[in-house]
Design a protein around this motif. Structure first.
Motif, PDB file in Angstrom:
ATOM      1  N   ILE A 155       0.845  -1.206   0.000  1.00 45.07           N
ATOM      2  CA  ILE A 155       0.000   0.000   0.000  1.00 45.07           C
ATOM      3  C   ILE A 155       0.873   1.246   0.000  1.00 45.07           C
ATOM      4  CG2 ILE A 155      -1.633   1.359   1.374  1.00 45.07           C
ATOM      5  CD1 ILE A 155      -2.900  -1.286   2.284  1.00 45.07           C
ATOM      6  N   GLU A 156       1.905   1.248   0.829  1.00 42.74           N
ATOM      7  CA  GLU A 156       2.801   2.416   0.908  1.00 42.74           C
ATOM      8  C   GLU A 156       3.596   2.600  -0.382  1.00 42.74           C
ATOM      9  OE1 GLU A 156       5.004   1.566   4.469  1.00 42.74           O
ATOM     10  OE2 GLU A 156       3.499   2.497   5.777  1.00 42.74           O
ATOM     11  N   ALA A 157       3.770   1.515  -1.140  1.00 40.02           N
ATOM     12  CA  ALA A 157       4.490   1.594  -2.421  1.00 40.02           C
ATOM     13  C   ALA A 157       3.572   1.994  -3.574  1.00 40.02           C
ATOM     14  CB  ALA A 157       5.159   0.251  -2.720  1.00 40.02           C
ATOM     15  N   GLY A 158       2.286   2.201  -3.288  1.00 42.13           N
ATOM     16  CA  GLY A 158       1.362   2.665  -4.315  1.00 42.13           C
ATOM     17  C   GLY A 158       0.693   1.567  -5.120  1.00 42.13           C
ATOM     18  N   LYS A 159       0.760   0.321  -4.654  1.00 42.71           N
ATOM     19  CA  LYS A 159       0.140  -0.776  -5.385  1.00 42.71           C
ATOM     20  C   LYS A 159      -1.384  -0.698  -5.276  1.00 42.71           C
ATOM     21  CE  LYS A 159       4.145  -2.595  -6.425  1.00 42.71           C
ATOM     22  NZ  LYS A 159       4.667  -2.520  -7.809  1.00 42.71           N
ATOM     23  N   SER A 160      -2.064  -1.254  -6.264  1.00 37.63           N
ATOM     24  CA  SER A 160      -3.526  -1.247  -6.287  1.00 37.63           C
ATOM     25  C   SER A 160      -4.084  -2.411  -5.469  1.00 37.63           C
ATOM     26  CB  SER A 160      -4.038  -1.363  -7.721  1.00 37.63           C
ATOM     27  OG  SER A 160      -3.772  -2.667  -8.232  1.00 37.63           O
ATOM     28  N   ALA A 161      -5.384  -2.350  -5.185  1.00 38.74           N
ATOM     29  CA  ALA A 161      -6.041  -3.429  -4.453  1.00 38.74           C
ATOM     30  C   ALA A 161      -5.939  -4.750  -5.215  1.00 38.74           C
ATOM     31  CB  ALA A 161      -7.500  -3.066  -4.194  1.00 38.74           C
ATOM     32  N   ASP A 162      -6.096  -4.702  -6.527  1.00 39.00           N
ATOM     33  CA  ASP A 162      -6.013  -5.927  -7.336  1.00 39.00           C
ATOM     34  C   ASP A 162      -4.606  -6.517  -7.320  1.00 39.00           C
ATOM     35  OD1 ASP A 162      -8.675  -5.844  -8.001  1.00 39.00           O
ATOM     36  OD2 ASP A 162      -8.354  -4.859  -9.942  1.00 39.00           O
ATOM     37  N   GLU A 163      -3.597  -5.654  -7.375  1.00 41.16           N
ATOM     38  CA  GLU A 163      -2.216  -6.146  -7.334  1.00 41.16           C
ATOM     39  C   GLU A 163      -1.931  -6.834  -6.001  1.00 41.16           C
ATOM     40  OE1 GLU A 163       0.681  -3.303  -9.877  1.00 41.16           O
ATOM     41  OE2 GLU A 163      -0.524  -2.219  -8.402  1.00 41.16           O
ATOM     42  N   ILE A 164      -2.435  -6.255  -4.930  1.00 43.44           N
ATOM     43  CA  ILE A 164      -2.211  -6.850  -3.606  1.00 43.44           C
ATOM     44  C   ILE A 164      -2.956  -8.176  -3.493  1.00 43.44           C
ATOM     45  CG2 ILE A 164      -2.547  -6.529  -1.124  1.00 43.44           C
ATOM     46  CD1 ILE A 164      -2.273  -3.478  -1.660  1.00 43.44           C
ATOM     47  N   LYS A 165      -4.190  -8.190  -3.980  1.00 41.44           N
ATOM     48  CA  LYS A 165      -4.997  -9.404  -3.889  1.00 41.44           C
ATOM     49  C   LYS A 165      -4.354 -10.574  -4.639  1.00 41.44           C
ATOM     50  CE  LYS A 165      -9.851 -10.696  -3.961  1.00 41.44           C
ATOM     51  NZ  LYS A 165     -11.133 -10.094  -3.632  1.00 41.44           N
ATOM     52  N   ALA A 166      -3.698 -10.276  -5.728  1.00 39.31           N
ATOM     53  CA  ALA A 166      -3.051 -11.333  -6.516  1.00 39.31           C
ATOM     54  C   ALA A 166      -1.955 -12.052  -5.725  1.00 39.31           C
ATOM     55  CB  ALA A 166      -2.471 -10.734  -7.799  1.00 39.31           C
ATOM     56  N   THR A 167      -1.371 -11.378  -4.738  1.00 47.23           N
ATOM     57  CA  THR A 167      -0.253 -11.963  -3.993  1.00 47.23           C
ATOM     58  C   THR A 167      -0.693 -13.094  -3.065  1.00 47.23           C
ATOM     59  OG1 THR A 167      -0.422 -10.321  -2.215  1.00 47.23           O
ATOM     60  CG2 THR A 167       1.038  -9.806  -4.035  1.00 47.23           C
ATOM     61  N   TRP A 168      -1.966 -13.117  -2.687  1.00 44.24           N
ATOM     62  CA  TRP A 168      -2.388 -14.186  -1.787  1.00 44.24           C
ATOM     63  C   TRP A 168      -3.202 -15.280  -2.497  1.00 44.24           C
ATOM     64  CZ3 TRP A 168      -4.647  -9.349   0.467  1.00 44.24           C
ATOM     65  CH2 TRP A 168      -5.972  -9.128   0.083  1.00 44.24           C
ATOM     66  N   LYS A 169      -3.205 -15.271  -3.803  1.00 47.36           N
ATOM     67  CA  LYS A 169      -3.948 -16.290  -4.551  1.00 47.36           C
ATOM     68  C   LYS A 169      -3.463 -17.693  -4.205  1.00 47.36           C
ATOM     69  CE  LYS A 169      -5.225 -17.712  -9.244  1.00 47.36           C
ATOM     70  NZ  LYS A 169      -5.078 -17.450 -10.698  1.00 47.36           N
ATOM     71  N   ASP A 170      -2.154 -17.882  -4.119  1.00 49.05           N
ATOM     72  CA  ASP A 170      -1.612 -19.206  -3.801  1.00 49.05           C
ATOM     73  C   ASP A 170      -2.016 -19.648  -2.395  1.00 49.05           C
ATOM     74  OD1 ASP A 170      -0.454 -19.371  -6.280  1.00 49.05           O
ATOM     75  OD2 ASP A 170       1.571 -18.856  -5.597  1.00 49.05           O
ATOM     76  N   ASP A 171      -2.042 -18.697  -1.454  1.00 48.58           N
ATOM     77  CA  ASP A 171      -2.489 -19.003  -0.092  1.00 48.58           C
ATOM     78  C   ASP A 171      -3.907 -19.562  -0.103  1.00 48.58           C
ATOM     79  OD1 ASP A 171      -0.127 -18.150   1.011  1.00 48.58           O
ATOM     80  OD2 ASP A 171      -0.964 -16.460   2.107  1.00 48.58           O
ATOM     81  N   VAL A 172      -4.772 -18.916  -0.880  1.00 49.20           N
ATOM     82  CA  VAL A 172      -6.173 -19.332  -0.949  1.00 49.20           C
ATOM     83  C   VAL A 172      -6.288 -20.751  -1.495  1.00 49.20           C
ATOM     84  CG1 VAL A 172      -8.363 -18.912  -2.140  1.00 49.20           C
ATOM     85  CG2 VAL A 172      -7.140 -17.002  -1.088  1.00 49.20           C
ATOM     86  N   GLU A 173      -5.574 -21.022  -2.585  1.00 45.43           N
ATOM     87  CA  GLU A 173      -5.654 -22.353  -3.196  1.00 45.43           C
ATOM     88  C   GLU A 173      -5.059 -23.424  -2.278  1.00 45.43           C
ATOM     89  OE1 GLU A 173      -7.458 -22.930  -5.854  1.00 45.43           O
ATOM     90  OE2 GLU A 173      -7.867 -20.768  -5.788  1.00 45.43           O
ATOM     91  N   LYS A 174      -3.984 -23.089  -1.613  1.00 50.74           N
ATOM     92  CA  LYS A 174      -3.360 -24.022  -0.667  1.00 50.74           C
ATOM     93  C   LYS A 174      -4.327 -24.367   0.459  1.00 50.74           C
ATOM     94  CE  LYS A 174       0.370 -24.197   2.787  1.00 50.74           C
ATOM     95  NZ  LYS A 174       1.470 -23.430   3.412  1.00 50.74           N
ATOM     96  N   PHE A 175      -4.997 -23.356   0.976  1.00 45.14           N
ATOM     97  CA  PHE A 175      -5.913 -23.592   2.093  1.00 45.14           C
ATOM     98  C   PHE A 175      -7.136 -24.396   1.645  1.00 45.14           C
ATOM     99  CE2 PHE A 175      -9.521 -22.383   4.827  1.00 45.14           C
ATOM    100  CZ  PHE A 175      -9.020 -22.844   6.043  1.00 45.14           C
ATOM    101  N   LYS A 176      -7.660 -24.109   0.467  1.00 34.63           N
ATOM    102  CA  LYS A 176      -8.819 -24.861  -0.030  1.00 34.63           C
ATOM    103  C   LYS A 176      -8.502 -26.358  -0.102  1.00 34.63           C
ATOM    104  CE  LYS A 176     -11.052 -21.280  -2.864  1.00 34.63           C
ATOM    105  NZ  LYS A 176     -11.335 -20.862  -4.263  1.00 34.63           N
ATOM    106  N   ALA A 177      -7.300 -26.675  -0.556  1.00 32.71           N
ATOM    107  CA  ALA A 177      -6.899 -28.081  -0.633  1.00 32.71           C
ATOM    108  C   ALA A 177      -6.734 -28.682   0.761  1.00 32.71           C
ATOM    109  CB  ALA A 177      -5.600 -28.203  -1.422  1.00 32.71           C
ATOM    110  N   GLN A 178      -6.163 -27.906   1.663  1.00 34.61           N
ATOM    111  CA  GLN A 178      -5.904 -28.383   3.026  1.00 34.61           C
ATOM    112  C   GLN A 178      -7.202 -28.634   3.788  1.00 34.61           C
ATOM    113  OE1 GLN A 178      -3.879 -25.475   5.434  1.00 34.61           O
ATOM    114  NE2 GLN A 178      -3.165 -26.966   6.936  1.00 34.61           N
ATOM    115  N   ARG A 179      -8.200 -27.798   3.589  1.00 35.07           N
ATOM    116  CA  ARG A 179      -9.434 -27.892   4.376  1.00 35.07           C
ATOM    117  C   ARG A 179     -10.407 -28.929   3.835  1.00 35.07           C
ATOM    118  NH1 ARG A 179     -13.967 -23.409   2.662  1.00 35.07           N
ATOM    119  NH2 ARG A 179     -13.998 -24.004   0.477  1.00 35.07           N
TER     120      ARG A 179
END
Length: 390
Positions: free
Chosen positions: A356-380
């Motif tokens: 956020i402090e570097a000026g990134k957009s909400a979509d750019e930030i959201k893309a960084t946790w995509k792998d976390d989401v997929e990993k958790f879906k498989a784990q749960r």
């Protein structure tokens, strides 16, 4: 013709969704499934004002059926659900039944001590959660599960739908930020019911020292993770309606900034603003009210944005939307003074503030946790009790 077909399809989907909502049968409604498990037991319950079985509270139902309820544990906001967020709620007695309300924090590590735990044989959990890592009811559940594991007590969980159970979003908690608003290595929006989450806590060995508790879950009937279940009772003072519950994953981060998110107004978690924000037509003034006695920016005119008119569909489509936070950050132009250290506890990782402090957009930030989401879906997956599209 196409418009007519689209209209009919929309109508069918709406009617199907409404039928799903009306046909959901809670765990606590299935008395024939769990009454036999309660016979001859000294019972404690973990619940609050949301623990209703139809028009009666679970506590009253159990007492009417001559079960031996000896204690109540109540979460943040108290047994009747009207205390401020984080407000200390002392042990007392339920005025309507005379059943003792025990402190959750009379032992070590913010969980009940031996004196409380020796009062009962079986703990019944019946409470409405909203499916977010920083909503504290599941943390209390985990601490009680741990205490029950330590003292060899049984746990019976009467499951309820998750109003945010239709999606998974946000980064996994970096456990160096484990706190009272984040206790498990799960995303901000985990998409699980408390019953499913409790099974996962046991299965993944997430209790301290790898303990597991003797757990039985009574699942809901006629519920899937696509059921858009609308809560009949507000789960806490500052989540008064479904709009606030759906926006909560996107607006809670203002708690770690000087920006008001509407505590002390009739639209908590549905507006944001600050006295020094410029260029907005909307304004509001936080007041001292029950459930928000000393809200941020108390009695100050705040300028900002009203999100309360967004449709459910618009909010669902976005999921976690950091654009509101980024908007306020850029407008106030406060630099490092905008965020407190509480922000990392809420979002769960260090990189979001940096981006956020570097000026990134909400979509750019959201893309960084995509792998976390997929990993958790498989784990749960192996812990899910209800159909999910994932």
């Amino acid at each position: 013709m196409k418009k007519l077909l689209l209209l009919l399809l929309t109508l069918c989907c709406t009617l199907w969704s409404q039928a799903q909502k009306s046909n959901v049968i809670m765990g606590d409604e299935q008395t024939s499934e769990y009454f036999p498990l309660l016979k001859g037991k000294c019972i404690a319950i973990f619940s609050n004002h949301t623990g209703m079985v139809g028009d009666k509270h679970l506590l009253d139902i159990l007492l009417e059926n001559k079960f031996n309820v000896v204690a109540i544990f109540s979460p943040e906001h108290g047994f009747r659900g009207n205390a401020d967020a984080g407000e200390y709620v002392s042990s007392s007695v339920d005025s309507q039944t005379g059943v003792p309300i025990l402190s959750l924090y009379d032992g070590k590590e913010q969980k009940p001590g031996e004196a409380s735990m020796q009062k009962f044989d079986l703990l019944v959990i019946d409470i409405q959660d909203v499916g977010l890592r920083f909503y504290t009811y599941y943390i209390t559940m985990c601490r009680l599960m741990d205490a029950c594991a330590e003292y060899n007590k049984q746990v019976l969980l009467l499951d309820r739908p998750n109003p945010n159970g239709h999606y998974v979003d946000g980064p996994l908690l970096d456990m160096k930020y484990k706190s009272g608003v984040g206790w498990l290595p799960i995303p901000v929006v985990h998409g699980m019911t408390l019953g499913e989450l409790a099974l996962m806590v046991n299965g993944e060995g997430w209790l301290p020292e790898g303990r597991t508790c003797d757990l039985t879950v009574i699942p809901c009937k006629n519920y899937t993770h696509q059921t858009m279940y609308r809560l009949p009772i507000p789960p806490s003072p500052n989540l008064p309606n479904m709009t606030s519950i759906y926006l909560y994953p996107s607006t809670c981060y203002f708690e770690a900034t000087p920006v008001s998110l509407g505590r002390g107004t009739d639209k908590p978690f549905q507006v944001y603003g600050h006295p020094d924000m410029k260029g907005y037509d909307f304004s509001f003034t936080p007041r001292s009210v029950p459930g928000a006695k000393n809200p941020p920016q108390l009695d100050k005119l705040c300028h900002g944005v009203d999100l309360s008119n967004l449709s459910d569909e618009e909010i669902w489509k976005q999921g976690i939307d950091l654009s509101y936070l980024i908007d306020a950050y850029r407008n106030l132009n406060m630099g490092d003074k905008f965020f407190t250290s509480f922000f990392e506890k809420l979002i769960g990782v260090s990189y979001v503030r940096t981006m956020i402090e570097a000026g990134k957009s909400a979509d750019e930030i959201k893309a960084t946790w995509k792998d976390d989401v997929e990993k958790f879906k498989a784990q749960r997956k192996k812990y899910l009790l209800y159909d999910s599209k994932d």
